[in-house]
Design a protein around this motif. Structure first.
Motif, PDB file in Angstrom:
ATOM      1  N   THR A 237      -6.113  -1.176  -2.845  1.00 45.16           N
ATOM      2  CA  THR A 237      -5.019  -0.936  -3.780  1.00 45.16           C
ATOM      3  C   THR A 237      -5.322  -1.562  -5.147  1.00 45.16           C
ATOM      4  O   THR A 237      -6.113  -2.498  -5.253  1.00 45.16           O
ATOM      5  N   GLU A 238      -4.670  -1.034  -6.164  1.00 45.41           N
ATOM      6  CA  GLU A 238      -4.654  -1.723  -7.449  1.00 45.41           C
ATOM      7  C   GLU A 238      -3.510  -2.721  -7.391  1.00 45.41           C
ATOM      8  O   GLU A 238      -2.356  -2.346  -7.172  1.00 45.41           O
TER       9      GLU A 238
ATOM     10  N   THR B  11       0.578  -2.407  -8.102  1.00 47.28           N
ATOM     11  CA  THR B  11       0.961  -1.018  -8.333  1.00 47.28           C
ATOM     12  C   THR B  11       0.925  -0.247  -7.015  1.00 47.28           C
ATOM     13  O   THR B  11       0.555  -0.785  -5.977  1.00 47.28           O
ATOM     14  N   ASP B  12       1.294   1.036  -7.082  1.00 47.82           N
ATOM     15  CA  ASP B  12       1.191   1.898  -5.911  1.00 47.82           C
ATOM     16  C   ASP B  12       0.017   2.862  -6.049  1.00 47.82           C
ATOM     17  O   ASP B  12       0.001   3.931  -5.446  1.00 47.82           O
ATOM     18  N   ARG B  13      -0.973   2.460  -6.832  1.00 47.05           N
ATOM     19  CA  ARG B  13      -2.168   3.267  -7.021  1.00 47.05           C
ATOM     20  C   ARG B  13      -3.329   2.668  -6.250  1.00 47.05           C
ATOM     21  O   ARG B  13      -3.287   1.516  -5.819  1.00 47.05           O
ATOM     22  N   LEU B  14      -4.407   3.436  -6.119  1.00 46.27           N
ATOM     23  CA  LEU B  14      -5.562   3.008  -5.337  1.00 46.27           C
ATOM     24  C   LEU B  14      -6.823   2.952  -6.188  1.00 46.27           C
ATOM     25  O   LEU B  14      -7.055   3.812  -7.035  1.00 46.27           O
ATOM     26  N   HIS B  15      -7.641   1.943  -5.919  1.00 47.46           N
ATOM     27  CA  HIS B  15      -8.977   1.886  -6.504  1.00 47.46           C
ATOM     28  C   HIS B  15      -9.945   2.787  -5.742  1.00 47.46           C
ATOM     29  O   HIS B  15     -10.831   3.408  -6.335  1.00 47.46           O
TER      30      HIS B  15
ATOM     31  N   VAL C  32       0.859  -1.189   0.000  1.00 56.22           N
ATOM     32  CA  VAL C  32       0.000   0.000   0.000  1.00 56.22           C
ATOM     33  C   VAL C  32       0.896   1.240   0.000  1.00 56.22           C
ATOM     34  O   VAL C  32       1.936   1.255   0.661  1.00 56.22           O
ATOM     35  N   PRO C  33       0.541   2.286  -0.743  1.00 58.86           N
ATOM     36  CA  PRO C  33       1.368   3.502  -0.793  1.00 58.86           C
ATOM     37  C   PRO C  33       1.138   4.385   0.434  1.00 58.86           C
ATOM     38  O   PRO C  33       0.452   5.411   0.369  1.00 58.86           O
ATOM     39  N   MET C  34       1.725   3.997   1.556  1.00 58.35           N
ATOM     40  CA  MET C  34       1.457   4.692   2.815  1.00 58.35           C
ATOM     41  C   MET C  34       1.830   6.175   2.815  1.00 58.35           C
ATOM     42  O   MET C  34       1.099   6.992   3.378  1.00 58.35           O
ATOM     43  N   PRO C  35       2.952   6.599   2.204  1.00 61.76           N
ATOM     44  CA  PRO C  35       3.250   8.032   2.231  1.00 61.76           C
ATOM     45  C   PRO C  35       2.133   8.879   1.622  1.00 61.76           C
ATOM     46  O   PRO C  35       1.837   9.970   2.126  1.00 61.76           O
ATOM     47  N   GLY C  36       1.518   8.386   0.551  1.00 60.87           N
ATOM     48  CA  GLY C  36       0.433   9.130  -0.083  1.00 60.87           C
ATOM     49  C   GLY C  36      -0.826   9.188   0.745  1.00 60.87           C
ATOM     50  O   GLY C  36      -1.724   9.991   0.460  1.00 60.87           O
ATOM     51  N   LEU C  37      -0.917   8.362   1.791  1.00 57.01           N
ATOM     52  CA  LEU C  37      -2.044   8.410   2.727  1.00 57.01           C
ATOM     53  C   LEU C  37      -1.704   9.242   3.966  1.00 57.01           C
ATOM     54  O   LEU C  37      -2.520  10.018   4.452  1.00 57.01           O
ATOM     55  N   LEU C  38      -0.488   9.067   4.464  1.00 53.96           N
ATOM     56  CA  LEU C  38      -0.122   9.745   5.709  1.00 53.96           C
ATOM     57  C   LEU C  38       0.063  11.248   5.523  1.00 53.96           C
ATOM     58  O   LEU C  38      -0.222  12.031   6.445  1.00 53.96           O
ATOM     59  N   ARG C  39       0.529  11.673   4.363  1.00 54.12           N
ATOM     60  CA  ARG C  39       0.732  13.111   4.164  1.00 54.12           C
ATOM     61  C   ARG C  39      -0.580  13.890   4.231  1.00 54.12           C
ATOM     62  O   ARG C  39      -0.656  14.908   4.926  1.00 54.12           O
ATOM     63  N   PRO C  40      -1.654  13.455   3.539  1.00 57.81           N
ATOM     64  CA  PRO C  40      -2.915  14.175   3.716  1.00 57.81           C
ATOM     65  C   PRO C  40      -3.504  14.019   5.114  1.00 57.81           C
ATOM     66  O   PRO C  40      -4.171  14.943   5.611  1.00 57.81           O
ATOM     67  N   VAL C  41      -3.283  12.888   5.762  1.00 59.40           N
ATOM     68  CA  VAL C  41      -3.743  12.746   7.147  1.00 59.40           C
ATOM     69  C   VAL C  41      -3.022  13.759   8.023  1.00 59.40           C
ATOM     70  O   VAL C  41      -3.640  14.426   8.875  1.00 59.40           O
ATOM     71  N   HIS C  42      -1.714  13.894   7.816  1.00 56.94           N
ATOM     72  CA  HIS C  42      -0.953  14.869   8.607  1.00 56.94           C
ATOM     73  C   HIS C  42      -1.483  16.279   8.373  1.00 56.94           C
ATOM     74  O   HIS C  42      -1.664  17.061   9.314  1.00 56.94           O
ATOM     75  N   GLU C  43      -1.746  16.603   7.121  1.00 56.40           N
ATOM     76  CA  GLU C  43      -2.289  17.926   6.798  1.00 56.40           C
ATOM     77  C   GLU C  43      -3.632  18.151   7.485  1.00 56.40           C
ATOM     78  O   GLU C  43      -3.898  19.236   8.026  1.00 56.40           O
ATOM     79  N   ALA C  44      -4.471  17.129   7.486  1.00 58.03           N
ATOM     80  CA  ALA C  44      -5.808  17.254   8.067  1.00 58.03           C
ATOM     81  C   ALA C  44      -5.777  17.381   9.582  1.00 58.03           C
ATOM     82  O   ALA C  44      -6.672  17.991  10.179  1.00 58.03           O
ATOM     83  N   LEU C  45      -4.750  16.817  10.232  1.00 56.10           N
ATOM     84  CA  LEU C  45      -4.675  16.839  11.692  1.00 56.10           C
ATOM     85  C   LEU C  45      -3.841  18.000  12.227  1.00 56.10           C
ATOM     86  O   LEU C  45      -3.921  18.324  13.422  1.00 56.10           O
ATOM     87  N   ARG C  46      -3.046  18.620  11.365  1.00 58.32           N
ATOM     88  CA  ARG C  46      -2.136  19.679  11.801  1.00 58.32           C
ATOM     89  C   ARG C  46      -2.915  20.834  12.426  1.00 58.32           C
ATOM     90  O   ARG C  46      -3.874  21.362  11.855  1.00 58.32           O
ATOM     91  N   GLY C  47      -2.497  21.217  13.632  1.00 56.29           N
ATOM     92  CA  GLY C  47      -3.145  22.319  14.330  1.00 56.29           C
ATOM     93  C   GLY C  47      -4.448  21.927  15.011  1.00 56.29           C
ATOM     94  O   GLY C  47      -5.070  22.772  15.666  1.00 56.29           O
TER      95      GLY C  47
END
Length: 434
Positions: A242-243, A246-250, A59-74
């Motif tokens: 995941t697809e 690959t490192d893409r998501l369905h 699973v492409p974890m960096p592509g999931l954790l970065r938006p999670v981090h953005e959403a939780l920041r502050g």
């Protein structure tokens, strides 16, 4: 397929979902959906245990954790990322960084304010005690397969001591529970041995052959959900499909650990189960290097056993694998046997860890055992073409093959051989098993 109870109507629709089994999402779509979905949740001023899989999941974890981090920041007061190992080996700082998307020793630069830890299942102080589920309830959840044993529920204290437990990870066909994900990240992902052993043994009694890819609330998921109900924190989830390869998501589904899972489970079943017209005589199952031992690499057998003809063979090809399991040496003692071998000799094996018994049956596959004659008959041959020594492979009741003798091109040209690259992701079944 095994019996299930139906997922409550409308449960999947309660999650915010983007994508589907025929869709491939862009990175921007994934990012924007996660940020928007989490923005609408009550997370301000909350402490969060962020639960993620280990490196045995594709699973492409960096592509999931970065938006999670953005959403939780502050918003979140504290975020602790805990790797749900189950009973897998701990991830090193280097391995964790590669998988989760930060430079080893410099996670603060990529994910400011976040702390990263392994689920240290080998330490008693890791756990919080959530009490005991009585034997009569266990009997009901397991559809009568376990009738006289209560289940002691302990879980990583981080999901108890924080306000929110937020799971982020993939959903796939699974040999023990049917479809993985959701509350399974707590049990067995962050749990102690009792829930692991009992849930895995219920799955073994049903059999991986029957269980894997089963939608709905299976007996194992019913046990897991009952344990998860005892976690006092709010349980949220970003479930992705995941697809394969690959490192893409369905798809991405955001909701609770039950609604997001329900939404993703149907998509995973549609995208990760391939149906063949007729059985195959032999399978060459080529394992990716993310599986470091047979304990984890056995998925290359689980997901292909259903399409192998009676008397056929599955070859697990993984020259990089050098051992059965570092964390579970008990497997070298019991070896690999079918379910009936243990059930019909229960007094002999009942005190061995049930999780190891379950794994043993899952890799050996379907078969029978005659207690009077001591004869074990297995439906298919399981062959290891790895770097595990021949004497060790044969000692655990499996067939050995020199990986140097594997000619992939020749096997691909053989009409009686089904070659599967990157095995362990997609489940293969016959059309009449649909």
């Amino acid at each position: 397929m095994t019996e299930t109870t139906t997922v409550p109507p409308g449960l999947a629709e309660q999650a915010a979902t983007i994508g589907g089994p025929e869709v491939v999402l862009t990175d921007q779509q994934v990012h924007d959906h996660i940020v928007a979905a989490l923005a609408g949740m009550d997370l301000d001023g909350k402490s969060i245990a962020l639960v993620v899989p280990d490196g045995t999941r594709s699973v492409p974890m960096p592509g999931l954790l970065r938006p999670v981090h953005e959403a939780l920041r502050g918003r979140a007061t504290k975020v602790t990322v805990v790797v749900a190992l189950g009973t897998h080996a701990a991830m090193s700082e280097e391995a964790m960084g590669r998988f989760l998307g930060f430079e080893p020793g410099r996670s603060e630069e990529t994910y400011p304010g976040w702390t990263f830890v392994n689920h240290e299942w080998w330490k008693k102080e890791t756990f919080a005690d959530l009490g005991v589920i009585p034997a009569e309830e266990v009997a009901r959840y397991s559809s009568g397969r376990l009738t006289d044993r209560p289940m002691h529920v302990i879980v990583n204290r981080l999901v108890v001591e924080n306000d929110v437990a937020l799971v982020v990870g993939p959903v796939l066909p699974h040999e023990v529970v049917g479809i993985s994900g959701g509350n399974k990240y707590f049990f067995p992902g962050l749990s102690g041995h009792d829930v692991i052993d009992m849930s895995h043994w219920v799955g073994a009694l049903i059999s991986s052959f029957e269980m894997i890819g089963t939608k709905g609330i299976t007996p194992v998921r019913a046990l897991i959900n009952a344990a998860a109900d005892r976690i006092p924190s709010e349980k949220l989830c970003v479930s992705v499909v995941t697809e394969a390869g690959t490192d893409r998501l369905h798809s991405v589904s955001v909701g609770t650990t039950e609604t997001a899972w329900a939404a993703a489970a149907g998509i995973a079943a549609a995208s990760h189960i391939t149906y063949l017209d007729k059985p195959v005589k032999r399978v060459l199952s080529i394992l990716p290097t993310m599986y470091e031992d047979i304990w984890t690499g056995a998925k290359g057998f689980y997901k292909l056993e259903p399409v192998v003809a009676e008397g056929g063979e599955v070859i697990l090809y993984a020259p990089h694998i050098t051992e059965i399991s570092t964390m579970h040496p008990g497997l070298l003692k019991i070896g690999y046997h079918n379910r009936d071998y243990y059930v019909k000799q229960w007094e002999k094996f009942k005190d061995h860890p049930w999780g190891e018994l379950a794994h043993s049956t899952h890799l050996r596959g379907m078969g029978t055992y005659d207690a009077e004659t001591g004869e074990e008959r297995n439906r298919v041959t399981v062959t290891l073409a790895t770097s595990i020594p021949r004497e060790q492979v044969e000692a655990v009741n499996l067939k050995w093959m020199d990986p140097a003798d594997v000619d992939i091109a020749a096997m691909e040209a053989d009409p009686d051989t089904f070659v599967v690259h990157n095995a362990g992701e997609v489940l293969y079944r016959l059309k009449d098993q649909a």
